[in-house]
Design an enzyme around this catalytic site. Sequence first.
Site, PDB file in Angstrom:
ATOM      1  N   GLY A 199      80.605  21.871  54.330  1.00  0.00           N
ATOM      2  CA  GLY A 199      81.149  23.182  55.576  1.00  0.00           C
ATOM      3  C   GLY A 199      80.343  23.031  57.022  1.00  0.00           C
ATOM      4  O   GLY A 199      80.601  23.763  57.835  1.00  0.00           O
ATOM      5  N   GLU A 213      83.974  18.216  49.665  1.00  0.00           N
ATOM      6  CA  GLU A 213      84.056  18.919  48.160  1.00  0.00           C
ATOM      7  C   GLU A 213      84.419  18.957  47.120  1.00  0.00           C
ATOM      8  O   GLU A 213      83.871  19.109  45.967  1.00  0.00           O
ATOM      9  CB  GLU A 213      84.362  20.926  48.650  1.00  0.00           C
ATOM     10  CG  GLU A 213      83.264  21.677  49.845  1.00  0.00           C
ATOM     11  CD  GLU A 213      83.518  21.608  51.064  1.00  0.00           C
ATOM     12  OE1 GLU A 213      82.974  21.902  51.740  1.00  0.00           O
ATOM     13  OE2 GLU A 213      85.007  20.179  51.160  1.00  0.00           O
ATOM     14  N   ALA A 262      76.534  21.980  52.712  1.00  0.00           N
ATOM     15  CA  ALA A 262      76.098  23.551  51.326  1.00  0.00           C
ATOM     16  C   ALA A 262      74.837  22.491  51.732  1.00  0.00           C
ATOM     17  O   ALA A 262      74.124  21.739  51.424  1.00  0.00           O
ATOM     18  CB  ALA A 262      76.893  23.514  50.849  1.00  0.00           C
ATOM     19  N   GLU A 292      83.639  22.167  58.573  1.00  0.00           N
ATOM     20  CA  GLU A 292      84.253  23.825  58.945  1.00  0.00           C
ATOM     21  C   GLU A 292      83.777  24.387  59.971  1.00  0.00           C
ATOM     22  O   GLU A 292      85.031  25.055  60.326  1.00  0.00           O
ATOM     23  CB  GLU A 292      83.724  24.558  56.929  1.00  0.00           C
ATOM     24  CG  GLU A 292      84.982  23.925  55.192  1.00  0.00           C
ATOM     25  CD  GLU A 292      84.381  24.621  54.473  1.00  0.00           C
ATOM     26  OE1 GLU A 292      85.454  25.369  54.384  1.00  0.00           O
ATOM     27  OE2 GLU A 292      83.491  24.508  53.800  1.00  0.00           O
TER      28      GLU A 292
END
Length: 296
Positions: free
Chosen positions: A143, A166, A98, A146
């Site tokens: 992310g 996270e 992020a 991900e």
Amino acid sequence: MWIQRVNSFKQIRKLQSVKYLSTKIQDFENVGPIVFHKLGGEDKGIAVYGLNSPKARNALGFDLIQSMREVNQLIREDTKISVVILHSLVPGIFCAGANLKERFKMNDDEVATFVRGLRNTFIEIEDLPMPTIAAVEGVAVGGGLELALACDIRVAAETAKLGLIETGRGLIPGAGGTQRLPRVVHLNIAKELIFTSRIVNGTEAKDLGLVNHVVPQNNKNNAAFEKSMTIAREIISNAPIALRCAKQAINEGVQLSIKDGYEVEQKCYEINIPTKDRQEGMLSFMEKRKPQYQGH
């Protein structure tokens, strides 16, 4: 300008070598957050999707995500692409997760909307009709991991760093990580990785089943990309429509009971029956020659 098209695999290799020379990074920053190219010649059918936001370490901010969505649409509509390699043009970084500087300025509603949009962007990659390969040379956390999990195949260098971190930031994985990771590795392992915010290297990731392949890093720092190219070349020798049908059958069927999955397989098989490539596959086998697939 959000995208640069380059004209040959040789030029991509040149860009890859340039990116690792710090004195030349500025020259490369100006091409935009995505460098996208369809290869030609013997590599026809391979598309290379490069993340290129050096200042932000490929962090998932507004500009990069918007560029990704536009590229996703281009790829989805291109029937000439048989496989996509997603990689980074930033030294030592696949994707740093992020963009917390942007996120910190958002109110609660804006955060929720942004994360939903980010998840949808990764779903677009997951749903691309052709096989996708993530080549991870460096850091892929939050992310970034991900994003790699949204690809069909993952290749990591030994020196890569992967993790869903996270919970250590007061968050949870929100772009699909809590759902994809337990479908890739054992449920207990997925929970441990998420609960501990642990970062693993490429070798550990391979041992856990998080990546398909781990390779020693080379002096060009592109070993994962080179291995991904080798896999992509294996893929493009196969019939394009059959590849798409196979991916659809797997992705849809795995969410269902096995008996319902058989029906999905039948549906996808029947889509492929009238294709000329199916006839070519059988004919080339009988004639003992290499098939010439056209994607129709």
